[in-house]
Scaffold this motif. Structure first.
Motif, PDB file in Angstrom:
ATOM      1  N   VAL A 123      43.337  49.550  45.434  1.00  0.00           N
ATOM      2  CA  VAL A 123      42.129  48.773  45.133  1.00  0.00           C
ATOM      3  C   VAL A 123      41.934  47.647  46.141  1.00  0.00           C
ATOM      4  N   GLU A 124      42.990  46.943  46.456  1.00  0.00           N
ATOM      5  CA  GLU A 124      42.861  45.781  47.348  1.00  0.00           C
ATOM      6  C   GLU A 124      42.752  46.156  48.822  1.00  0.00           C
ATOM      7  N   GLU A 171      42.077  49.288  50.096  1.00  0.00           N
ATOM      8  CA  GLU A 171      41.106  50.358  50.325  1.00  0.00           C
ATOM      9  C   GLU A 171      41.503  51.266  51.493  1.00  0.00           C
ATOM     10  N   SER A 209      51.205  50.569  38.744  1.00  0.00           N
ATOM     11  CA  SER A 209      50.451  49.324  38.958  1.00  0.00           C
ATOM     12  C   SER A 209      50.509  48.891  40.424  1.00  0.00           C
ATOM     13  N   LEU A 210      51.649  49.101  41.065  1.00  0.00           N
ATOM     14  CA  LEU A 210      51.772  48.768  42.485  1.00  0.00           C
ATOM     15  C   LEU A 210      50.825  49.629  43.317  1.00  0.00           C
ATOM     16  N   ARG A 211      50.819  50.939  43.066  1.00  0.00           N
ATOM     17  CA  ARG A 211      49.925  51.845  43.791  1.00  0.00           C
ATOM     18  C   ARG A 211      48.470  51.469  43.558  1.00  0.00           C
ATOM     19  N   ARG A 212      48.140  51.222  42.312  1.00  0.00           N
ATOM     20  CA  ARG A 212      46.754  50.888  41.981  1.00  0.00           C
ATOM     21  C   ARG A 212      46.320  49.618  42.705  1.00  0.00           C
ATOM     22  N   LYS A 213      47.151  48.610  42.661  1.00  0.00           N
ATOM     23  CA  LYS A 213      46.822  47.336  43.328  1.00  0.00           C
ATOM     24  C   LYS A 213      46.637  47.558  44.825  1.00  0.00           C
ATOM     25  N   GLU A 214      47.556  48.302  45.416  1.00  0.00           N
ATOM     26  CA  GLU A 214      47.491  48.565  46.848  1.00  0.00           C
ATOM     27  C   GLU A 214      46.202  49.309  47.216  1.00  0.00           C
TER      28      GLU A 214
END
Length: 91
Positions: A13-14, A16, A6-11
Motif C-alpha cells: 500500500v505504501e 506501490e 500486515s507487513l506485506r500489506r503495508k509495504e
C-alpha cells in the motif's frame, strides 16, 4: 505468509511496487494455493466457492448472450453450446 500479512500489506500500500517487484519479493503470492489463502485473509471468503456461486448466478444470462450471437463465435463454441443444450434437455 499469514504471519507477515500486515507487513506485506503495508509495504504494498505504501510503496506501490510494480507487479514484478512484488513477485520478486513475495514469490509465493503467485501460487494457486497462496492466491486462495490471500483472498481469504483479505475478504474472509472462499475464492473458489464465491467464484463458482457467481458463475452459477450469471450462467443463464451468459448462455442467452452466446446463443443470441452464436455465429460470432468459433465452431468449438457451437459444439459446446450444443452439448449444453443436450444436457439441459436431459434434466
Amino acid at each position: 505468509m499469514e504471519l507477515i500479512f500486515s507487513l506485506r500489506r503495508k509495504e504494498i500500500v505504501e510503496m506501490e511496487p510494480v507487479v514484478a517487484e512484488v513477485k520478486e519479493r513475495w514469490p509465493a503470492l503467485f501460487t494457486e494455493a497462496e492466491i486462495k489463502e490471500e483472498f481469504h485473509r483479505i475478504t474472509n471468503k472462499n475464492l473458489i466457492d464465491d467464484f463458482g456461486a457467481g458463475l452459477n448466478q450469471h450462467t443463464p444470462r451468459l448462455v442467452q448472450l452466446y446463443l443470441a450471437r452464436r455465429t460470432a463465435f468459433p465452431p468449438e463454441m457451437d459444439k459446446l453450446l450444443g452439448r449444453l443444450d443436450e444436457e439441459v434437455k436431459d434434466m
